[in-house]
Design a protein around this motif. Structure first.
Motif, mmCIF file in Angstrom:
data_model
loop_
_atom_site.group_PDB
_atom_site.id
_atom_site.type_symbol
_atom_site.label_atom_id
_atom_site.label_comp_id
_atom_site.label_asym_id
_atom_site.label_seq_id
_atom_site.Cartn_x
_atom_site.Cartn_y
_atom_site.Cartn_z
ATOM 1 N N ALA A 117 52.995 40.726 46.506
ATOM 2 C CA ALA A 117 51.728 41.072 45.853
ATOM 3 C C ALA A 117 51.926 41.524 44.406
ATOM 4 O O ALA A 117 51.063 41.290 43.562
ATOM 5 N N ASN A 118 53.054 42.128 44.098
ATOM 6 C CA ASN A 118 53.292 42.581 42.721
ATOM 7 C C ASN A 118 53.534 41.431 41.755
ATOM 8 O O ASN A 118 53.526 41.632 40.549
ATOM 9 N N ASP A 119 53.760 40.231 42.277
ATOM 10 C CA ASP A 119 53.911 39.046 41.421
ATOM 11 C C ASP A 119 52.560 38.531 40.922
ATOM 12 O O ASP A 119 52.516 37.689 40.038
ATOM 13 N N VAL A 120 51.469 39.036 41.509
ATOM 14 C CA VAL A 120 50.127 38.522 41.225
ATOM 15 C C VAL A 120 49.308 39.571 40.487
ATOM 16 O O VAL A 120 49.321 40.745 40.844
ATOM 17 N N LYS A 121 48.601 39.130 39.454
ATOM 18 C CA LYS A 121 47.623 39.977 38.774
ATOM 19 C C LYS A 121 46.272 39.294 38.906
ATOM 20 O O LYS A 121 46.162 38.091 38.730
ATOM 21 N N LEU A 122 45.251 40.076 39.254
ATOM 22 C CA LEU A 122 43.882 39.561 39.343
ATOM 23 C C LEU A 122 43.103 40.043 38.131
ATOM 24 O O LEU A 122 43.155 41.219 37.779
ATOM 25 N N ILE A 123 42.373 39.121 37.524
ATOM 26 C CA ILE A 123 41.575 39.447 36.349
ATOM 27 C C ILE A 123 40.128 39.092 36.648
ATOM 28 O O ILE A 123 39.824 37.983 37.067
#
Length: 118
Positions: free
Chosen positions: A52-58
């Motif tokens: 999950a830390n590999d993903v950023k949601l904008i």
């Protein structure tokens, strides 16, 4: 679960493809969304997040924090009926990030000299 409590979200990937739309509870956290994205990530992509830390949601130009709920992150214009909220997904694998930082530090420092003739 009441119908008003559900929010329809879709996630736009780096190549323009989407995951969703899927209905989520307003009380779902951003961390839960990231886990779902990883589980449904298309396996034919070049870049695949592992954690999950590999993903950023904008959403609405803001990077969402893992501990926030969907209700806390919803932009005000999302109240329009019949539309799904689109969140952009940025993948930054942690191993790539550390390699890049090391490369910058390991570069030899260049001495520069300049002369001016009057």
């Amino acid at each position: 679960m009441p119908e008003e409590d559900l929010v329809e979200l879709k996630f736009r990937l780096y190549d323009g493809s989407d995951i969703g739309p899927i209905r989520y509870s307003s009380s779902s956290t951003v961390a839960m969304l990231k886990e779902r994205i990883i589980s449904e990530w298309p396996r034919d992509k070049k870049i695949i997040p592992k954690v999950a830390n590999d993903v950023k949601l904008i959403s609405a130009g803001k990077i969402l924090e893992n501990n926030k709920t969907i209700a806390q992150c919803k932009p005000p214009f999302s109240e329009l009926p019949g539309g799904a909220i689109t969140m952009h997904v940025v993948v930054q694998p942690s191993s790539t990030k550390t390699k890049t930082e090391k490369k910058v530090d390991d570069l030899p420092k260049k001495n520069t000299c300049s002369c001016t003739i009057l």
